[in-house]
Write a protein that holds these residues in place. Structure first.
Motif, PDB file in Angstrom:
ATOM      1  N   UNK A 109      57.265 -33.670  49.086  1.00  0.00           N
ATOM      2  CA  UNK A 109      56.046 -34.165  49.743  1.00  0.00           C
ATOM      3  C   UNK A 109      54.929 -34.260  48.702  1.00  0.00           C
ATOM      4  N   UNK A 110      54.805 -33.217  47.862  1.00  0.00           N
ATOM      5  CA  UNK A 110      53.794 -33.272  46.790  1.00  0.00           C
ATOM      6  C   UNK A 110      54.059 -34.452  45.852  1.00  0.00           C
ATOM      7  N   UNK A 111      55.335 -34.681  45.572  1.00  0.00           N
ATOM      8  CA  UNK A 111      55.717 -35.798  44.677  1.00  0.00           C
ATOM      9  C   UNK A 111      55.125 -37.108  45.204  1.00  0.00           C
ATOM     10  N   UNK A 112      55.229 -37.299  46.516  1.00  0.00           N
ATOM     11  CA  UNK A 112      54.704 -38.544  47.101  1.00  0.00           C
ATOM     12  C   UNK A 112      53.195 -38.449  47.301  1.00  0.00           C
ATOM     13  N   UNK A 113      52.730 -37.294  47.764  1.00  0.00           N
ATOM     14  CA  UNK A 113      51.299 -37.115  48.034  1.00  0.00           C
ATOM     15  C   UNK A 113      50.468 -37.296  46.753  1.00  0.00           C
ATOM     16  N   UNK A 114      50.986 -36.785  45.610  1.00  0.00           N
ATOM     17  CA  UNK A 114      50.243 -36.891  44.353  1.00  0.00           C
ATOM     18  C   UNK A 114      50.630 -38.141  43.554  1.00  0.00           C
ATOM     19  N   UNK A 115      51.280 -39.115  44.251  1.00  0.00           N
ATOM     20  CA  UNK A 115      51.554 -40.435  43.653  1.00  0.00           C
ATOM     21  C   UNK A 115      52.360 -40.368  42.366  1.00  0.00           C
ATOM     22  N   UNK A 139      46.579 -35.997  54.828  1.00  0.00           N
ATOM     23  CA  UNK A 139      47.924 -36.525  54.576  1.00  0.00           C
ATOM     24  C   UNK A 139      48.872 -35.937  55.622  1.00  0.00           C
ATOM     25  N   UNK A 140      49.466 -36.809  56.441  1.00  0.00           N
ATOM     26  CA  UNK A 140      50.304 -36.318  57.542  1.00  0.00           C
ATOM     27  C   UNK A 140      51.787 -36.452  57.202  1.00  0.00           C
ATOM     28  N   UNK A 141      52.518 -35.376  57.475  1.00  0.00           N
ATOM     29  CA  UNK A 141      53.965 -35.369  57.248  1.00  0.00           C
ATOM     30  C   UNK A 141      54.657 -35.292  58.613  1.00  0.00           C
ATOM     31  N   UNK A 142      55.526 -36.254  58.883  1.00  0.00           N
ATOM     32  CA  UNK A 142      56.239 -36.288  60.164  1.00  0.00           C
ATOM     33  C   UNK A 142      57.655 -35.770  59.986  1.00  0.00           C
ATOM     34  N   UNK A 143      57.959 -34.660  60.633  1.00  0.00           N
ATOM     35  CA  UNK A 143      59.293 -34.059  60.503  1.00  0.00           C
ATOM     36  C   UNK A 143      60.147 -34.498  61.689  1.00  0.00           C
ATOM     37  N   UNK A 144      61.245 -35.178  61.408  1.00  0.00           N
ATOM     38  CA  UNK A 144      62.175 -35.562  62.470  1.00  0.00           C
ATOM     39  C   UNK A 144      63.234 -34.467  62.529  1.00  0.00           C
ATOM     40  N   UNK A 158      52.155 -26.613  56.709  1.00  0.00           N
ATOM     41  CA  UNK A 158      50.880 -26.213  57.326  1.00  0.00           C
ATOM     42  C   UNK A 158      50.166 -25.222  56.400  1.00  0.00           C
ATOM     43  N   UNK A 159      50.928 -24.266  55.839  1.00  0.00           N
ATOM     44  CA  UNK A 159      50.319 -23.287  54.918  1.00  0.00           C
ATOM     45  C   UNK A 159      49.724 -23.975  53.703  1.00  0.00           C
ATOM     46  N   UNK A 160      50.310 -25.100  53.299  1.00  0.00           N
ATOM     47  CA  UNK A 160      49.804 -25.827  52.120  1.00  0.00           C
ATOM     48  C   UNK A 160      48.673 -26.779  52.503  1.00  0.00           C
ATOM     49  N   UNK A 161      48.303 -26.798  53.778  1.00  0.00           N
ATOM     50  CA  UNK A 161      47.139 -27.594  54.208  1.00  0.00           C
ATOM     51  C   UNK A 161      47.466 -28.988  54.701  1.00  0.00           C
ATOM     52  N   UNK A 162      48.752 -29.367  54.734  1.00  0.00           N
ATOM     53  CA  UNK A 162      49.105 -30.707  55.219  1.00  0.00           C
ATOM     54  C   UNK A 162      49.000 -30.771  56.741  1.00  0.00           C
ATOM     55  N   UNK A 163      48.828 -31.986  57.243  1.00  0.00           N
ATOM     56  CA  UNK A 163      48.913 -32.211  58.690  1.00  0.00           C
ATOM     57  C   UNK A 163      50.401 -32.358  58.997  1.00  0.00           C
ATOM     58  N   UNK A 164      50.930 -31.501  59.861  1.00  0.00           N
ATOM     59  CA  UNK A 164      52.377 -31.573  60.162  1.00  0.00           C
ATOM     60  C   UNK A 164      52.576 -32.039  61.598  1.00  0.00           C
ATOM     61  N   UNK A 191      54.428 -43.874  63.383  1.00  0.00           N
ATOM     62  CA  UNK A 191      53.231 -44.700  63.157  1.00  0.00           C
ATOM     63  C   UNK A 191      52.089 -43.929  62.510  1.00  0.00           C
ATOM     64  N   UNK A 192      52.139 -42.595  62.556  1.00  0.00           N
ATOM     65  CA  UNK A 192      50.960 -41.835  62.108  1.00  0.00           C
ATOM     66  C   UNK A 192      51.235 -40.966  60.882  1.00  0.00           C
ATOM     67  N   UNK A 193      52.434 -41.074  60.286  1.00  0.00           N
ATOM     68  CA  UNK A 193      52.771 -40.168  59.173  1.00  0.00           C
ATOM     69  C   UNK A 193      52.718 -40.887  57.825  1.00  0.00           C
ATOM     70  N   UNK A 194      52.193 -40.183  56.825  1.00  0.00           N
ATOM     71  CA  UNK A 194      52.187 -40.736  55.467  1.00  0.00           C
ATOM     72  C   UNK A 194      53.542 -40.536  54.798  1.00  0.00           C
ATOM     73  N   UNK A 195      54.238 -39.489  55.231  1.00  0.00           N
ATOM     74  CA  UNK A 195      55.628 -39.275  54.793  1.00  0.00           C
ATOM     75  C   UNK A 195      56.426 -38.871  56.023  1.00  0.00           C
TER      76      UNK A 195
END
Ligand code: NAP
Length: 314
Positions: A109-115, A139-144, A158-164, A191-195
Motif C-alpha cells: 500500500x505504501x508502495x502505491x501511496x508514495x508513488x 488515501x482509502x484502501x478497500x479490502x475485499x 488503520x494504525x498507520x492512519x489510512x482510511x480502511x 468506487x471509493x478506494x485508492x487501492x
C-alpha cells in the motif's frame, strides 16, 4: 497410543522436511509419518491427516480418516479434489500468517501511496518532477475479504492512519473500518478506494469477480493488489484497464497459472509488479504450533476443529 498421523503431500522430500520436523517437535507425543512410511495396518487406523497439496488418491487410502488438517490457508484446490462425503477439512488459521500478510498489505500500500512505481519510471528517464503528497488519512484502501487475513490487514492500515474500507459476504464490524456487504457494498468499496486489495478465497462466487465492469467501477488512477488467488481477477481485463491508464498499477502475488509462465505479458508490463506468491508464506514453526493445538483439542474432546463449509467453498 493414538493412531499414527499421516502426512500427505506432493512436495519434494527436501521441501517437506522442515514441515515434518516442526510438526514432530510441536507434537512429541504423536507419531507423524508420510503416507509411504505407513504400513497397511497403520493406514487402516489413521484418523487424522496433515496435508499440503495431497494427491486425492492418498486421502482415499485412509478409510478411517475423521478430519484433514491443511498446512495452507487457501484450500480451494484441496476441496475441489475431494469426492463428496470426504472428511472435514480444517484450514490453517495462524496469527503469524495474518501478521505477515497484513505487513505485506501495508508495505505494498505504501508502495502505491508514495508513488514508487511512478518515481522509478521517472528515474529511468532522468526526470526530476515532484507530485502532490497525500496523507494516509486522504488515501482509502478497500479490502475485499475481512477474514483472518483481511481483519489484521485492516487493523494495521488503520494504525498507520489510512482510511480502511472492507467488504465481506456477511455483514461485519471491524473497529475503525467502514464495512460493507452484498453487491451494492462491493460497488461502493470499488468506487471509493485508492487501492483495492483482494484477500478473498477463490470460490465459484469470487472467480472472475474483478472483471472489466468492476475494474471500470474503480476510481480512475487507483491501484490493485491481489494477494489471494489469481483467478479472482480477469487478467486480460486488468491489462486492458492498465493499458488505457484507468488503473495506475497492479501488484500481483498470485496468478491463474503458477509459476507465472515465461510467455506471460505480465512480466514486462510497465504497470505491473510480479511477485512469486510470497506475500504470506506458511511459517513452519508457528503453523506446527497451531496444528498441535488443534490436534490436542481433538484428542482430549473428540471435537473436530472449525472446518471449511464445503458448499460455500471456504
Ligand atoms: P477467511 O478467514 O476464510 O476470510 C475470507 C473472507 O472473504 C471473509 O471475510 C469472507 O466473508 C470473504 N468472502 C468469501 N467469499 C466472499 C464473497 N463471495 N463475497 C464477499 N466476501 C467473500 O480467509 P483468510 O484466512 O483471510 O484467507 C483469504 C485467502 O487468502 C485464502 O483463501 C487464500 O486464498 C489467500 N492466501 C494467500 C496467501 C499468499 O501468500 N498469497 C497466503 C495465505 C492465504 P465472510 O466474513 O462473510 O465469511
Amino acid at each position: 497410543m493414538p493412531a499414527t498421523i499421516a502426512f500427505l503431500s506432493r512436495m519434494s522430500a527436501e521441501y517437506q522436511a522442515p514441515y515434518l520436523a516442526a510438526l514432530r517437535s510441536a507434537l512429541p507425543e504423536e507419531t507423524i509419518q508420510p503416507l509411504q512410511a505407513l504400513t497397511p495396518a497403520q493406514r487402516a487406523l489413521t484418523t487424522i491427516a496433515i496435508v499440503a497439496n495431497p494427491a486425492p488418491e492418498d486421502v482415499a487410502a485412509l478409510p478411517k480418516l475423521l478430519w484433514i488438517q491443511s498446512l495452507w490457508a487457501g484450500v480451494e484446490q484441496l476441496v475441489a479434489g475431494l469426492p463428496a462425503g470426504s472428511p472435514p477439512v480444517v484450514r490453517l488459521v495462524d496469527p503469524e500468517m495474518s501478521r505477515t500478510m497484513a505487513e505485506a498489505v501495508l508495505a505494498w500500500t505504501y508502495y502505491l501511496h508514495r508513488d514508487m512505481p511512478r518515481y522509478s519510471r521517472q528515474q529511468s528517464m532522468r526526470v526530476w518532477q515532484q507530485h502532490t503528497y497525500r496523507r494516509p488519512s486522504q488515501f482509502a484502501v478497500g479490502l475485499l475479504g475481512l477474514g483472518a487475513l483481511g481483519t489484521e490487514a485492516a487493523r494495521m492500515l488503520v494504525n498507520a492512519g489510512f482510511v480502511a474500507r472492507g467488504w465481506s459476504r456477511s455483514a461485519k464490524t471491524v473497529p475503525g473500518v467502514e464495512t460493507f456487504a452484498g453487491e451494492a457494498g462491493l460497488d461502493a468499496v470499488l468506487a471509493s478506494s485508492d487501492v483495492v486489495v483482494s484477500l478473498m478465497p477463490l470460490t465459484e462466487q469470487t472467480a472472475g469477480l474483478l472483471d472489466a465492469r468492476r475494474l471500470h467501477m474503480m476510481k480512475p488512477g487507483a491501484g490493485l493488489i491481489n494477494f489471494s488467488r489469481g483467478p479472482i481477477v480477469v487478467t486480460q481485463d486488468l491489462v486492458a484497464a492498465l493499458d488505457r491508464r484507468h488503473l495506475s498499477h497492479a501488484v500481483l502475488d498470485v496468478f491463474d497459472v503458477e509459476p507465472l509462465p515465461d510467455t506471460s505479458g505480465l512480466w514486462a508490463h510497465p504497470a505491473v509488479t510480479v511477485l512469486p506468491h510470497i506475500s504470506a508464506p506458511t511459517d513452519h514453526r508457528t503453523a506446527a504450533q497451531v496444528i498441535a493445538t488443534n490436534i490436542r483439542e481433538f484428542r482430549s474432546s473428540g471435537r473436530i476443529p472449525g472446518h471449511v463449509d464445503m458448499a460455500r467453498g471456504y
